[in-house]
Design an enzyme around this catalytic site. Structure first.
Site, short mmCIF file in Angstrom:
data_model
loop_
_atom_site.label_atom_id
_atom_site.label_comp_id
_atom_site.label_asym_id
_atom_site.label_seq_id
_atom_site.Cartn_x
_atom_site.Cartn_y
_atom_site.Cartn_z
N LYS A 93 -92.02 63.68 -48.73
CA LYS A 93 -92.37 64.35 -47.48
C LYS A 93 -93.89 64.60 -47.36
O LYS A 93 -94.63 64.48 -48.35
CB LYS A 93 -91.59 65.67 -47.40
CG LYS A 93 -90.07 65.46 -47.33
CD LYS A 93 -89.35 66.76 -47.01
CE LYS A 93 -87.84 66.57 -46.93
NZ LYS A 93 -87.15 67.82 -46.50
N TYR A 126 -82.62 62.79 -38.66
CA TYR A 126 -82.00 64.07 -39.04
C TYR A 126 -80.93 64.48 -38.02
O TYR A 126 -80.65 65.67 -37.90
CB TYR A 126 -83.06 65.16 -39.13
CG TYR A 126 -83.79 65.23 -40.46
CD1 TYR A 126 -83.10 65.34 -41.68
CD2 TYR A 126 -85.18 65.26 -40.51
CE1 TYR A 126 -83.76 65.45 -42.89
CE2 TYR A 126 -85.85 65.38 -41.74
CZ TYR A 126 -85.13 65.47 -42.91
OH TYR A 126 -85.78 65.59 -44.12
N ASN A 170 -90.17 70.86 -48.77
CA ASN A 170 -89.52 70.79 -50.08
C ASN A 170 -89.67 69.41 -50.76
O ASN A 170 -88.76 68.93 -51.43
CB ASN A 170 -88.05 71.22 -49.98
CG ASN A 170 -87.23 70.31 -49.09
OD1 ASN A 170 -87.79 69.42 -48.44
ND2 ASN A 170 -85.94 70.51 -49.05
N HIS A 214 -86.79 64.18 -49.75
CA HIS A 214 -85.43 64.11 -49.20
C HIS A 214 -84.75 62.91 -49.86
O HIS A 214 -85.40 61.91 -50.13
CB HIS A 214 -85.49 63.89 -47.68
CG HIS A 214 -84.17 63.47 -47.10
ND1 HIS A 214 -83.22 64.39 -46.71
CD2 HIS A 214 -83.62 62.24 -46.91
CE1 HIS A 214 -82.15 63.73 -46.29
NE2 HIS A 214 -82.37 62.43 -46.40
N GLU A 259 -79.93 56.46 -42.63
CA GLU A 259 -81.32 56.86 -42.86
C GLU A 259 -82.21 55.66 -43.17
O GLU A 259 -83.36 55.61 -42.74
CB GLU A 259 -81.38 57.89 -44.00
CG GLU A 259 -80.74 59.21 -43.59
CD GLU A 259 -80.55 60.18 -44.75
OE1 GLU A 259 -80.92 59.83 -45.90
OE2 GLU A 259 -80.06 61.29 -44.49
P1 CMP Z 1 -83.62 67.67 -46.71
O1 CMP Z 1 -83.02 67.27 -48.00
O2 CMP Z 1 -84.68 66.84 -46.11
O3 CMP Z 1 -82.44 67.80 -45.63
C1 CMP Z 1 -82.58 68.60 -44.49
C2 CMP Z 1 -83.74 69.54 -44.57
O4 CMP Z 1 -83.68 70.67 -43.73
C3 CMP Z 1 -83.79 70.14 -45.96
O5 CMP Z 1 -84.20 69.16 -46.89
C4 CMP Z 1 -84.77 71.29 -45.76
O6 CMP Z 1 -86.11 70.86 -45.82
C5 CMP Z 1 -84.45 71.67 -44.32
N1 CMP Z 1 -83.66 72.90 -44.22
C6 CMP Z 1 -82.39 73.07 -44.53
N2 CMP Z 1 -82.00 74.33 -44.26
C7 CMP Z 1 -83.09 74.96 -43.78
C8 CMP Z 1 -83.34 76.27 -43.32
N3 CMP Z 1 -82.38 77.19 -43.29
N4 CMP Z 1 -84.58 76.57 -42.89
C9 CMP Z 1 -85.55 75.62 -42.90
N5 CMP Z 1 -85.37 74.34 -43.31
C10 CMP Z 1 -84.15 74.02 -43.75
#
Ligand code: CMP
Length: 135
Positions: free
Chosen positions: A10, A50, A113, A116, A127
């Site tokens: 990311k 997404y 984070n 993904h 995806e």
């Molecule tokens: P990812 O694995 O990319 O899949 C979906 C993403 O949504 C997840 O990682 C987080 O970065 C984001 N995400 C999921 N839940 C929340 C939340 N409650 N608040 C903010 N971001 C979220």
């Protein structure tokens, strides 16, 4: 049995110069990198990528973050790739991810984070089509 999966490094991790380290962890684990691409998601592409989260309250934040800068997408191949990659990336909340996992070693955020990865065969197909413009 060899299986393929997709991960996306990311914008937070790319801007911190972590892409090489992260790809290297998958190579050292034994996976083969079979496709690799650096690009910036358009808003439309991110919403499609997404779309499973489109009704969630954090959807706007998610799209805004993933479009905020370049990402690195990779398709890798190896034994049990989908499940093993999910173990390697760690818990979604980076601040709860165990040290030794990628999020546990490199991040503290939730939206931001680090990485993904596809969580199923159907997510992988969807995806990878969106990320690599295959449809
Ligand atoms: P990812 O694995 O990319 O899949 C979906 C993403 O949504 C997840 O990682 C987080 O970065 C984001 N995400 C999921 N839940 C929340 C939340 N409650 N608040 C903010 N971001 C979220």
């Amino acid at each position: 049995m060899a299986e393929e999966t997709l991960f996306i490094i990311k914008p937070d991790a790319v801007s911190r110069g972590l892409a090489g380290d992260i790809i290297s962890r998958f190579e050292r684990k034994g996976f083969a990198v079979i496709n690799l691409k650096m690009f910036t998601f358009s808003k439309e592409q991110a919403e499609k990528f997404y779309n499973v989260h489109k009704d969630r309250p954090f959807f706007g934040e998610l799209v805004s973050f993933i479009t905020s800068g370049p990402v690195v997408a990779a398709i890798i191949s190896g034994n049990n790739a989908i499940a093993t990659t999910r173990i390697m990336i760690g818990a979604t909340k980076s601040y709860e991810a165990v040290p030794g996992s990628i999020r546990g070693d490199y991040g503290l955020g939730f939206s931001e984070n680090v990485i993904h990865a596809s969580d199923s065969q159907s997510s992988f197909e969807h995806e990878s089509r969106v990320a690599f413009d295959l449809s």
